[in-house]
Design a protein around this motif. Sequence first.
Motif, PDB file in Angstrom:
ATOM      1  N   GLU A   1       3.145   6.411  -2.226  1.00 29.66           N
ATOM      2  CA  GLU A   1       4.336   7.146  -2.642  1.00 29.66           C
ATOM      3  C   GLU A   1       4.288   7.512  -4.124  1.00 29.66           C
ATOM      4  O   GLU A   1       4.880   8.512  -4.544  1.00 29.66           O
ATOM      5  CB  GLU A   1       5.579   6.299  -2.344  1.00 29.66           C
ATOM      6  CG  GLU A   1       5.853   6.122  -0.853  1.00 29.66           C
ATOM      7  CD  GLU A   1       6.817   4.988  -0.575  1.00 29.66           C
ATOM      8  OE1 GLU A   1       7.296   4.371  -1.562  1.00 29.66           O
ATOM      9  OE2 GLU A   1       7.084   4.712   0.608  1.00 29.66           O
ATOM     10  N   ASP A   2       3.580   6.703  -4.916  1.00 31.08           N
ATOM     11  CA  ASP A   2       3.460   6.975  -6.352  1.00 31.08           C
ATOM     12  C   ASP A   2       2.417   8.038  -6.669  1.00 31.08           C
ATOM     13  O   ASP A   2       2.183   8.355  -7.839  1.00 31.08           O
ATOM     14  CB  ASP A   2       3.118   5.687  -7.107  1.00 31.08           C
ATOM     15  CG  ASP A   2       4.293   4.721  -7.166  1.00 31.08           C
ATOM     16  OD1 ASP A   2       5.425   5.167  -6.912  1.00 31.08           O
ATOM     17  OD2 ASP A   2       4.063   3.532  -7.457  1.00 31.08           O
TER      18      ASP A   2
ATOM     19  N   ASP B   1      -8.324   6.130  -5.775  1.00 31.17           N
ATOM     20  CA  ASP B   1      -7.692   5.412  -6.886  1.00 31.17           C
ATOM     21  C   ASP B   1      -7.511   3.943  -6.535  1.00 31.17           C
ATOM     22  O   ASP B   1      -7.744   3.058  -7.365  1.00 31.17           O
ATOM     23  CB  ASP B   1      -6.325   6.026  -7.212  1.00 31.17           C
ATOM     24  CG  ASP B   1      -6.416   7.439  -7.744  1.00 31.17           C
ATOM     25  OD1 ASP B   1      -7.445   7.775  -8.367  1.00 31.17           O
ATOM     26  OD2 ASP B   1      -5.455   8.204  -7.532  1.00 31.17           O
ATOM     27  N   LEU B   2      -7.088   3.691  -5.291  1.00 30.68           N
ATOM     28  CA  LEU B   2      -6.859   2.306  -4.886  1.00 30.68           C
ATOM     29  C   LEU B   2      -8.178   1.544  -4.808  1.00 30.68           C
ATOM     30  O   LEU B   2      -8.251   0.369  -5.186  1.00 30.68           O
ATOM     31  CB  LEU B   2      -6.133   2.264  -3.539  1.00 30.68           C
ATOM     32  CG  LEU B   2      -5.369   0.956  -3.271  1.00 30.68           C
ATOM     33  CD1 LEU B   2      -4.229   0.816  -4.265  1.00 30.68           C
ATOM     34  CD2 LEU B   2      -4.813   0.938  -1.860  1.00 30.68           C
TER      35      LEU B   2
ATOM     36  N   ILE C   1       0.828  -1.198   0.000  1.00 30.74           N
ATOM     37  CA  ILE C   1       0.000   0.000   0.000  1.00 30.74           C
ATOM     38  C   ILE C   1       0.868   1.256   0.000  1.00 30.74           C
ATOM     39  O   ILE C   1       0.575   2.235  -0.691  1.00 30.74           O
ATOM     40  CB  ILE C   1      -0.942  -0.012   1.217  1.00 30.74           C
ATOM     41  CG1 ILE C   1      -1.925  -1.188   1.113  1.00 30.74           C
ATOM     42  CG2 ILE C   1      -1.701   1.303   1.332  1.00 30.74           C
ATOM     43  CD1 ILE C   1      -2.767  -1.381   2.362  1.00 30.74           C
ATOM     44  N   ALA C   2       1.957   1.220   0.762  1.00 29.22           N
ATOM     45  CA  ALA C   2       2.830   2.389   0.852  1.00 29.22           C
ATOM     46  C   ALA C   2       3.399   2.776  -0.511  1.00 29.22           C
ATOM     47  O   ALA C   2       3.601   3.971  -0.788  1.00 29.22           O
ATOM     48  CB  ALA C   2       3.961   2.114   1.841  1.00 29.22           C
TER      49      ALA C   2
END
Length: 288
Positions: free
Chosen positions: A268-269, A275-276, A263-264
């Motif tokens: 970071e992106d 969005d997830l 998830i991190a």
Amino acid sequence: MRTRFAPSPTGPLHLGHAFSALTAFDMAEAAGGTFLLRIEDIDRSRARPEWEAQIETDLAWLDIRWPGPVRRQSDHLDAYRRALQTLWDRGFLYPCSCSRRDILTALDAPQEGVTHGPDGPVYPGTCRPAAPPSGPLPVDAALRIDMRKAVQAIDGKSLGFTETGPRHAGTVHLSPDHLLTHVGDVVLARRDMGTSYHLSVCVDDAAQEVTHVVRGEDLFDATAIHVLLQRLLDLPSPVYHHHRLIRDAAGRRLAKRDDARAIARYREDGLTSGDLRARLGLSRAPAP
């Protein structure tokens, strides 16, 4: 409704964890209920405080909220010991000194058929005594449940659970034969932990008054163990919801080693929690 998400702080949360946590949170929110976070840190050799901190960071980024304090299994070893004492006093447990190699060697014998259960190959009963062991509950020993005695104790009683997941929805009935042949004498206390996942999860769910257990369908078969323990320990049985698994491009279930799907990394992106959600095919769940 009270749901829970219960990760182990042994690595980064990945997409599969996000799907499970969001599913449990959405169900509770839609019903006006409560979502709980629990940290399953009984494996002290692998649990790390930095992973626990990242769990909370990841869940907060997903817009998931929970009330405090967070229940940590390492704070409740006495509760698991009391449950083991109850099972020991009733003659349902016995110590086992078999290694994994010993078990596989026994199962390789020509007269033995190898059946796989929730914990792998079903234990062949090598250490199972003819009569329940006497004396005090062993300390720092692996303890197995004598499934034959447990099945005899629930003879004539209803053994089943309510399932709301997509693949098994309805009332699931568990037969004594299934428990004997496809579950067997599973470990309820590991030598280096003083408990096991199967025992601690039942004690924790009851202590936290969890009404709906939301988890991946890879744990569906383990529910037979949990419902049995709930009956033996006189604990309530929650409703179960086993959801689909999130897999990689090769169809394999994601694991904590899949750091590229952590998830991190998505955070970071520059992705948002929305969005997830879209990537996971999730929208807000309707009230059950």
